[in-house]
Write an enzyme that holds these catalytic residues in place. Structure first.
Site, mmCIF file in Angstrom:
data_model
loop_
_atom_site.group_PDB
_atom_site.id
_atom_site.type_symbol
_atom_site.label_atom_id
_atom_site.label_comp_id
_atom_site.label_asym_id
_atom_site.label_seq_id
_atom_site.Cartn_x
_atom_site.Cartn_y
_atom_site.Cartn_z
ATOM 1 N N THR A 55 -4.420 0.634 2.714
ATOM 2 C CA THR A 55 -3.609 0.790 3.921
ATOM 3 C C THR A 55 -4.077 2.023 4.677
ATOM 4 O OG1 THR A 55 -1.385 0.525 4.801
ATOM 5 C CG2 THR A 55 -1.631 2.176 3.065
ATOM 6 N N CYS A 61 5.081 7.388 7.586
ATOM 7 C CA CYS A 61 5.269 6.233 6.695
ATOM 8 C C CYS A 61 4.844 6.592 5.271
ATOM 9 C CB CYS A 61 4.418 5.045 7.137
ATOM 10 S SG CYS A 61 4.740 4.438 8.794
ATOM 11 N N HIS A 78 3.698 -0.519 2.522
ATOM 12 C CA HIS A 78 3.579 0.521 3.548
ATOM 13 C C HIS A 78 4.866 0.462 4.355
ATOM 14 C CE1 HIS A 78 0.851 2.445 6.896
ATOM 15 N NE2 HIS A 78 2.122 2.665 7.179
#
Lengths: 194, 285
Positions: A55, A61, A78
Site C-alpha cells: 500500500t 491513514c 489501509h
C-alpha cells in the site's frame, strides 16, 4: 464494489480488493506482477506466496498487516479514519474506510482464508499528523488510538509498528515469509523481522 | 539548487492553459456576472474536447432527460456558464497534472486525483460557508499547479533528499530555500500569467498559509479542502503531511472535526469511477 467478496473455495487465491499494478518503480519489490496493491480504504487477503501486498501513501491513514507464518496467509488493511460513526452511510458501503470496522474485518477475512488467530503476527504503519495541528483534529493520533483500543480489547499484541511523525509511508508485506518493508523519506527499512 | 530568477524563468517554459478555460473561468470572477450564452457557446465550440465533454454531461443520467438528446446550444443553456467553466478547467487541468509531481515522488495520476479531491471538498465547504462554490472548486483544482514549475526545475524524486533531512518545519520553507519560491507562490504566478481571476490567484498563493489580515474566505476554504484531501491520502509525496492546518482559518470557518472527517469519507467515495458523473474525472493511477 465487490471489495469484500472472497472467492468461495479456500484453495483458490483469496485476494480481496487489491489489483495487480501495471508499473511503478519503488525500492520495494520491483516486479510489478508479484504485487497486490491495496488502495486507500481497502483491504486484501492472500495466500499466494509468490506475491507481496503493498500500500502506498500512508499519511494519517494506517496500514495494518496480519500474517500467519505456518499457513502462510497474510492480509493488509489501509484505513483512513478511526470511527465509522462520522459517516454511517459511507461505512455501510465501505467498512475498510474506518478502523473500528476495518480491523475486525481484516482478522475475519484472514481467518476465513486459513490463518489461525493465535499464530498471527500483526504490524502497523502510518498515523502521521499534519503540522501544528492544535489538538483539534489529530486524525493520525486518533487512528493510532483506535488501533490500540481494539487490540487491547481483543488481547492482541503488535509485533512491530512504525507510526507518527509527518511523513508518508509505503508498506509492503511479502507473503512467502511475512517480512515487512517500509519506505519513507526516500529510505527503505525492515519493520519485521526487526 | 536554483535562484529565484531561474525559478521564475522556468515558468515561461510551461505551456499556457488553453484559452477556452481561461475565458470561461474569467466569467466566474467578480461574483459571476452573467455572460451571454451565445458568447459561451462560441468559446466552447472552438474546443472539440470540451464540447464533447459538455455534450456527454448534458446527456448523462444526472442532467439529461431520458429519450432526448441535447445539442451543444441546449447543453450550454442547461448547464450554465458556471458549470461549464468548471468542466472546461477540470478537463484541461487534469490532463496537465496527470504526469506532474514527479519531483515529489508522486505516482502518475496522483496529483490530478488530489487536485480533483480537493476541488470537490472545497465546493462542499464553500456551500456550507457561503463562498462561491464554483470559484472555490476552480481555485482548489489549481492549488498545486506550482508543482509543475518545481518539476521543471528539479528532476524526478529531487525533493526526496530534502525530505529525508526535513524536521518538523512546513515543507514550503524547504522549497523556498531550494528554489527561492514555494509551490504556492509559483502556482499563483502561473495563474496570473494565464489570466486567471485575482480571487483564484490569491487562493492558490495562500492555500497552505491563509492570510489573516485581511482574511479571505475563498482561501480559507481551499486551505481546509487541501487538508481534507491530505487526510484522504491524496497527493502525498515525499512532502507528506509537512503542512500546517491554520488554527485561525479553522476558527473563521468554524469547521468541526466530525464535519471534516465526514468530508474526508465523502471525497474518497466521490473519486471512485462509478460515483463520478463528470467526464474525464480520473486518470487511472
Amino acid at each position: 464494489m465487490s471489495r469484500f467478496q472472497l472467492p468461495g473455495s479456500p484453495s483458490t487465491l483469496a485476494s480481496v480488493g487489491a489489483k495487480d499494478e501495471p508499473s511503478r518503480s519503488l525500492g520495494i519489490d520491483r516486479n510489478a506482477r508479484e504485487r497486490l496493491v491495496v488502495g486507500v480504504a481497502d483491504l486484501a487477503v492472500s495466500k499466494d506466496s509468490s506475491k507481496s501486498i503493498v500500500t502506498y501513501a500512508l499519511g494519517s491513514c494506517i496500514g495494518v498487516t496480519v500474517y500467519d507464518p505456518v499457513a502462510k496467509v497474510g492480509g493488509m488493511l489501509h484505513f483512513m479514519l478511526p470511527e465509522s460513526t462520522v459517516s454511517p452511510e459511507k461505512a455501510a458501503a465501505n467498512p475498510a474506510m474506518f478502523g473500528d470496522l476495518g480491523i475486525p474485518m481484516l482478522f475475519q477475512k484472514v481467518i476465513e482464508a486459513g490463518a489461525r488467530r493465535e499464530r498471527l503476527v500483526v504490524c502497523a504503519a502510518g498515523g502521521a499528523e499534519v503540522l501544528a495541528d492544535d489538538g483539534h483534529f489529530r486524525i493520525g493520533h486518533r487512528n493510532r488510538t483506535i488501533l490500540r483500543k481494539i487490540f487491547w480489547k481483543q488481547n492482541l499484541l503488535l509485533a512491530a509498528d512504525d507510526t507518527g511523525g509527518q511523513h508518508s509511508r509505503t508498506m509492503s508485506l511479502k507473503l512467502a515469509d511475512g517480512s515487512i518493508q517500509i519506505r519513507a523519506q526516500g529510505k527503505d527499512s525492515s519493520l519485521w523481522p526487526r | 539548487m536554483a535562484t529565484l530568477n531561474e525559478t521564475i524563468a522556468s515558468l515561461d517554459r510551461l505551456p499556457a492553459l488553453p484559452s477556452t478555460s481561461v475565458r470561461l473561468v474569467a466569467m466566474l470572477a467578480g461574483g459571476g456576472t452573467q455572460a451571454s450564452l451565445r458568447d459561451v457557446e462560441q468559446i466552447v465550440r472552438q474546443d472539440e474536447s470540451i464540447a464533447a465533454s459538455i455534450l456527454k454531461l448534458a446527456n448523462s443520467a444526472a442532467y439529461g432527460v431520458p429519450g432526448r438528446s441535447f445539442s451543444l446550444s441546449d447543453a450550454v443553456r442547461r448547464l450554465g456558464t458556471r458549470t461549464l467553466a468548471k468542466i472546461a478547467l477540470e478537463t484541461q487541468v487534469s490532463g496537465r497534472l496527470a504526469n506532474a509531481g514527479v519531483s515529489y515522488g508522486l505516482r502518475r495520476g496522483a496529483l490530478s486525483e488530489s487536485a480533483l479531491g480537493g476541488a470537490i471538498a472545497a465546493e462542499t465547504l464553500a456551500r456550507r460557508y457561503r463562498v462561491d462554490p464554483e470559484l472555490a472548486f476552480v481555485a482548489a483544482l489549481l492549488r498545486d499547479i506550482g508543482k509543475l514549475a518545481i518539476d521543471a526545475i528539479a528532476g524526478p524524486d529531487a525533493l526526496e533528499a530534502i525530505a529525508a533531512q526535513a524536521d518538523a518545519r512546513p515543507f514550503l520553507a524547504y522549497e523556498r530555500e531550494a528554489f527561492g519560491a514555494d509551490h504556492a507562490e509559483l502556482g499563483a504566478l502561473l495563474c496570473e500569467r494565464w489570466g486567471m481571476p485575482l480571487e483564484i490567484v490569491h487562493a492558490v498563493r495562500g492555500h497552505h498559509e491563509p492570510p489573516s489580515n485581511p482574511a479571505d474566505p475563498v482561501t480559507d476554504v481551499v486551505h481546509a479542502a487541501d487538508c481534507v484531501a491530505r487526510w484522504a491520502g491524496l497527493g502525498l509525496g515525499c512532502d507528506g503531511l509537512l503542512y500546517p492546518f491554520n488554527a485561525e482559518a479553522r476558527l473563521r470557518l468554524g469547521a468541526t472535526r466530525d464535519e471534516l472527517e465526514a468530508l474526508v469519507a465523502d471525497v474518497h467515495s466521490a473519486l471512485t469511477p462509478a460515483a463520478t458523473g463528470l467526464p474525464n474525472l480520473r486518470n487511472a493511477a
